[in-house]
Write an enzyme that holds these catalytic residues in place. Structure first.
Site, PDB file in Angstrom:
ATOM      1  N   GLU A 162       0.844  -1.202   0.000  1.00  0.00           N
ATOM      2  CA  GLU A 162       0.000   0.000   0.000  1.00  0.00           C
ATOM      3  C   GLU A 162       0.880   1.254   0.000  1.00  0.00           C
ATOM      4  O   GLU A 162       1.840   1.339   0.745  1.00  0.00           O
ATOM      5  CB  GLU A 162      -0.907  -0.024   1.249  1.00  0.00           C
ATOM      6  CG  GLU A 162      -1.884   1.114   1.313  1.00  0.00           C
ATOM      7  CD  GLU A 162      -2.635   1.278  -0.008  1.00  0.00           C
ATOM      8  OE1 GLU A 162      -3.298   0.332  -0.461  1.00  0.00           O
ATOM      9  OE2 GLU A 162      -2.531   2.371  -0.614  1.00  0.00           O
ATOM     10  N   LYS A 221       8.187  -1.652  -2.497  1.00  0.00           N
ATOM     11  CA  LYS A 221       7.566  -0.897  -1.406  1.00  0.00           C
ATOM     12  C   LYS A 221       8.632  -0.297  -0.480  1.00  0.00           C
ATOM     13  O   LYS A 221       8.608   0.892  -0.173  1.00  0.00           O
ATOM     14  CB  LYS A 221       6.619  -1.814  -0.617  1.00  0.00           C
ATOM     15  CG  LYS A 221       6.039  -1.198   0.624  1.00  0.00           C
ATOM     16  CD  LYS A 221       5.195   0.030   0.341  1.00  0.00           C
ATOM     17  CE  LYS A 221       4.979   0.835   1.593  1.00  0.00           C
ATOM     18  NZ  LYS A 221       4.257   2.084   1.388  1.00  0.00           N
ATOM     19  N   CYS A 277       6.428   4.498   9.241  1.00  0.00           N
ATOM     20  CA  CYS A 277       7.049   3.639   8.229  1.00  0.00           C
ATOM     21  C   CYS A 277       8.425   4.035   7.712  1.00  0.00           C
ATOM     22  O   CYS A 277       9.252   3.152   7.478  1.00  0.00           O
ATOM     23  CB  CYS A 277       6.087   3.465   7.067  1.00  0.00           C
ATOM     24  SG  CYS A 277       4.630   2.533   7.571  1.00  0.00           S
TER      25      CYS A 277
END
Ligand code: NAD
Ligand code: UGA
Length: 464
Positions: A162, A221, A277
């Protein structure tokens, strides 16, 4: 198979909004979002949709549109697994705090638990989708666990990381730059990949849905986050140079960003990047590189974190230096605690580290944030473990009115770029503060000339 029932394990910042969007755009699919955190699920089911656990512009409406129709939140993980054709794993993958890889590697215990639970419960074939951010080659481990512990059920594993950013999650989901779907290059792998492509194709243009092999998808990612964070650290490193050379970092950013090869986004100098993150994913990238013996690659990326830690520290240090090298007993108002505007998420927020530095100097810190609760602020500080919970409460106060924070303060520091801090009555702020009134803009949201005209001793990141 055409997917009719989706289960998402993990009702967090990714699972909640992502599944709400799928439910909205795919009315024929039943979407069950499950979590072991009962309090969180209760909040998702709160009859007052403004009380859902995550604040994101547009999210409450999205949930209101689908909840109880084809979007359901529950703690009944087994039931949701059993019913699903496709299972998204969207659980947290924090940095390990123990054992091998402590402080660097991603902790995959929650992922493994999900895999084991799926294997033990499933009685029909399923597509498993890695939604969480994972180290490259995690799908290999998942496959081994699933295939070795299940009862003859067939699983296909896809990687679908995502890319949404908090604060703009709904817009990012509605109109993504790209959707990435990695799958096995086998016949069944390709079919599974197509199932997920078909779901996104309900609202995402086909040319923006990229399909790759699983490893490219997993690694992309981590790489995307590393590149984004690298831009922030690059501009932040230059902000320090600007301050000593009288260059202005916004002017430099504009000049370099005008080059279409560089691009203008993500060049805002700040007190340092936060969020759950960037740091975790770069540490993970560093760890993976080291584990393959690629020490130069590891060192290169580690520098992004070193620069970010330096930026947070140097901002806090600047406050102490400007206030005549002592802040003991002085009231310092921090405006903003969230790691960026339009979110109530505080994970790794620069504000935590700036506050901690000032508390070590025995400042009397008062915090105002429009969306973050006092309980969250104290919990963030307690988690650092620098001092006792009682001391944190004694030294730091949380208020619900910005004017209360700034009254009689020696200094005000802006740590989150909330819009309301731009439009606050800065004349009134100046009047209510002790003199000289120090104002530190860690987000470059104020006009320096006008703040100096109002009588502030004004410091802004990236401007001499
Ligand atoms: P989060 O902590 O908000 O949510 C994760 C949820 O998973 C928690 O509510 C937890 O209780 C639940 N959970 C953990 N183990 C479980 C289990 N065995 N069964 C059921 N529920 C379980 O995390 P998040 O911010 O949503 O991030 C999830 C993943 O997505 C991470 O890998 C993160 O790196 C990645 N990611 C996050 C963002 C973001 O903006 N936050 C964006 C992109 C990717
Ligand atoms: C980031 C990425 O942007 C998403 O694509 C990714 O999906 C997500 O991480 C993730 O994997 O969790 P997020 O952390 O929510 O999203 O927010 P960002 O907008 O990227 O901001 C991160 C931090 O960098 C914030 O503290 C922000 O204030 C700071 N930042 C950002 C700057 O200091 N300057 C900038 O120019 C941009």
């Amino acid at each position: 198979m055409t997917v009719k029932n989706i289960c998402c394990i993990g009702a967090g910042y990714v699972g909640g909004p992502t599944m709400a969007m799928i439910a909205k755009k795919c009315p024929d699919i039943q979407v069950n979002v499950v979590d072991i955190n009962e309090q969180r699920i209760d909040a998702w089911n709160d009859p007052n949709v403004d009380q859902i656990p995550i604040y994101e512009p547009g999210l409450a409406q999205l949930v209101a549109d689908c909840r109880g129709i084809n979007l359901h939140f529950s703690i009944n993980v087994n039931e949701a697994i059993e019913k699903a054709d496709m299972i998204f794993i969207s659980v947290n993958t924090p940095t390990k705090t123990y054992g091998i890889g402590k402080g660097m590697a991603a902790d995959l215990k929650y992922i493994e638990l999900c895999a084991r639970q799926i294997a033990s419960v499933a009685t029909t074939d399923k597509i498993i989708v890695e939604k969480s951010t994972l180290p490259v080659r995690t799908a290999e481990a998942l496959k081994k666990i699933l295939h070795n512990t299940s009862n003859g059920v067939h699983f296909e594993i896809l990687s679908n990381p995502e890319f949404l950013a908090e604060g703009t999650a709904v817009q990012d989901l509605l109109n993504p730059d790209r959707v990435l779907i990695g799958g096995d290059e086998t016949e069944t792998g390709k079919l599974a990949q197509q199932e997920l492509v078909d779901i996104y194709a309900n609202w995402v243009p086909k040319e923006r849905i990229l399909t790759t092999n699983v490893w490219s998808s997993e690694l992309s990612k981590l790489t995307a986050n590393a590149f984004l964070a690298q831009r922030v650290s690059s501009i932040n490193s230059l902000s320090e140079l600007c301050e000593v050379t009288e260059a202005d970092v916004s002017e430099v950013a504009k000049a370099i960003g005008a080059d279409s090869r560089i691009g203008s986004k993500f060049l805002n100098a700040s007190v340092g990047f936060g969020g759950s993150c960037f740091q975790k994913d770069i540490l993970n990238l560093v760890y993976i590189s080291k584990s393959y013996g690629l020490n130069e690659v590891a060192d290169y990326w580690e520098q992004v974190i070193i620069m970010n830690d330096h930026q947070k520290r140097r901002f806090a240090k600047k406050i102490v230096e400007e206030l005549f090298n002592t802040v003991a007993g002085k009231k310092i108002a921090l405006l903003g605690w969230a790691f960026k505007k339009d979110t109530n998420d505080t994970r790794e927020s620069a504000a935590i580290y700036v506050a901690d530095y000032l508390l070590n100097e025995q400042a009397n810190v008062v915090v105002y944030d429009p969306k973050v609760t006092a309980a969250q602020i104290y919990s963030d500080l307690d988690y650092l473990g620098t001092r006792s919970s009682d001391d944190n409460k004694k030294l730091l106060q949380v208020v619900s009115d910005p004017m209360e924070a700034i009254s009689d303060a020696h200094a005000v520091a802006i740590l989150t770029e909330w819009d309301e801090f731009i439009t606050i009555d800065w004349d009134q702020v100046q009047e209510r503060m002790l003199k000289p009134a120090f104002l530190f803009d860690g987000r470059r949201i104020l006009d320096s000339e006008s703040m100096r005209t109002k009588g502030f001793e004004f410091y802004q990141i990236g401007r001499g």
